[in-house]
Structures are given as C-alpha cells and as structure tokens.
Design an enzyme around this catalytic site. Structure first.
Site, PDB file in Angstrom:
ATOM      1  CE1 TYR A   1      -3.747  -2.435   5.418  1.00 51.44           C
ATOM      2  CE2 TYR A   1      -2.906  -0.221   5.027  1.00 51.44           C
ATOM      3  CZ  TYR A   1      -3.522  -1.366   4.568  1.00 51.44           C
ATOM      4  OH  TYR A   1      -3.910  -1.445   3.248  1.00 51.44           O
TER       5      TYR A   1
ATOM      6  CB  SER B   1      -0.895   0.014   1.250  1.00 56.12           C
ATOM      7  OG  SER B   1      -1.497   1.287   1.441  1.00 56.12           O
TER       8      SER B   1
END
Length: 256
Positions: free
Chosen positions: A160, A147
């Site tokens: 994350y 990401s």
C-alpha cells in the site's frame, strides 16, 4: 476563461471515478455532481443506492460499471467501452483501493500484486486510456487519490505504501509530458479519515487509534466530505495552472 465562483463549476462535464460507491470515492462522486458534473463510478461489486440517489437529486446523471481493477488486462477494454458509450470523459479520479496488512517478511506476493494492480498499475492504464482523447482535445483533469502513508511508509503495509508513493510520482511524470498539452494530472493525499474501510482496523485498536489521533495537530480524524472538495478544486478551472502537485488533506499530520 471562467471568473469568480464560476471557476469552480463543472457544468456539462463527465467524470469517471473508480471506487465511487463508498468512502472517499462516494463523497467525491457527490461533490463533483454538486459542481455540475455527470458521474460514472467504476467499482468491483456493491452498488450504492444512496450515492446514486444523491447524484440524481442534484439533477446529474449517475452510471456504474462493474470491474475488478486487480485484473488489469481488462482495463483497456473497459476504457474503450466507456468512451464508446459516453463519447467523452473530462475528469478521471482514481480512488479505488484495498488494504492488506502483514509483516513485510511474511507479505504474500499475490497480495502484493493485488494491491499494486488496483492502486498503481490500474491508475496508469486508466490515465493512459482516458488521457489519449484528452490530449487530442487539449483539455482534461486526472486526479489520483494517494495517502500520507505514501510519504512515510506505515507499518505492515509495504504494498500500500509503495503504491501510494508511486501515484505521487506517476502524477509528476505524466504532468511533465502533458501539462503543455492542456491535461492536468495531480494527486490528493488524505491523512487519517473517518468513513473509510481502510481506517476500520486502526480505529478498532484503541491504543493505535489514540496514538494516531494525538499526533494530528487538528486533534481529530478528517471526514470524507473534507477530502472531496480538494478533488473538485483540482478538477475545476481554478486549478488550471496546477500540474504534478500533491494536495495533502491531513489535519496537519505531515507538518509534525
């Protein structure tokens, strides 16, 4: 060596995708099937009849295995079972993921472990398990879904962000060892993408959603169908000389 359009084909190959039942993972499953691959999805619970039907409509095989990747101790057995059942895995795509949001000073350690296990530790164990026979054959493709947050940190998502950054460097580390053995390990880093569960809370906040969208040079969020072809490219022979790379699919976000 394939030439022309054939270089993007995946005919006769078997692909394992984690999280292939929804969001980006589901789009990847369909895209690899369009390329000619058979698909096995590893996911925790909910099956996706539409994905199964879509793959089968392309005359490719679609199978599922249920596994909670947070329980990393089960992954070596899972890998052995899949290899015994199917004999060979040519492509591994690790797309499964969860999100937990808390201020960092209050982030529960058990949720940290869950996020890290699903995103990062399971990526290593899956790559290790499926990578061994790939190394023996002298060919294979491994792709992690990271990401843009892995480069920027995000807000209230320390686990994350850490896991996604870790996937980038894990791909580099494996590529350093495996590139000269015929196994390609790379990463795709999506930006802000519609059709994912992780984007729902951001879109539900009108102020945050507007701020994010205004920062994207393309002027909109991407779609899962715009991420999947990048994975197919890295899974194909067209990317045979690409190792340890992160392909960013973000509408220009990282260029700002």
């Amino acid at each position: 060596m394939s030439t022309g359009d054939d270089v993007y084909r995946l005919d006769g190959q078997q692909a394992v995708i984690t999280g292939g039942n929804m969001g980006i993972g589901a789009a990847i499953a369909l895209e690899l099937a369009r390329g000619g691959a058979d698909v096995l999805s590893i996911h925790r619970s909910t099956d996706a009849p539409a994905v199964a039907a879509g793959v089968k409509a392309l005359r490719r095989r679609y199978d599922t295995v249920h596994c909670d990747l947070a329980r990393t101790e089960s992954i070596p057995v899972l890998v052995n079972d899949i290899l015994t059942r199917f004999g060979r895995v040519d492509i591994l795509v690790h797309s499964a993921g969860i999100q937990r949001r808390h201020p960092s000073h209050e982030f529960p350690v058990e949720e940290w472990d869950e996020v890290i296990n699903i995103h990062l530790k399971s990526a290593f164990l899956l790559a290790q398990g499926f990578g061994r026979p790939m190394l023996q054959r002298g060919r294979g493709k491994i792709i992690f879904i990271s990401s843009v947050v892995g480069f920027q940190g995000g807000l209230m998502i320390p686990a994350y962000a850490t896991a996604k950054a870790g996937l980038v460097n894990l791909a580099r580390a494996l590529a350093n060892e495996w590139a000269n053995k015929g196994v390609n390990v790379n990463t795709v880093a999506p930006g802000y993408i519609d059709g994912t569960r992780l984007g729902v809370p951001l879109k539900a906040d009108p102020v945050r959603y507007r701020q994010l969208t205004e920062r994207i040079p393309a002027g909109r969020w991407g779609t899962v169908d715009e991420v999947a072809p990048a994975v197919r490219f890295l899974a194909s022979e067209a990317a045979r000389y690409i190792h340890g790379h992160t392909l960013v699919v973000d509408g220009g976000w990282m260029g700002r």
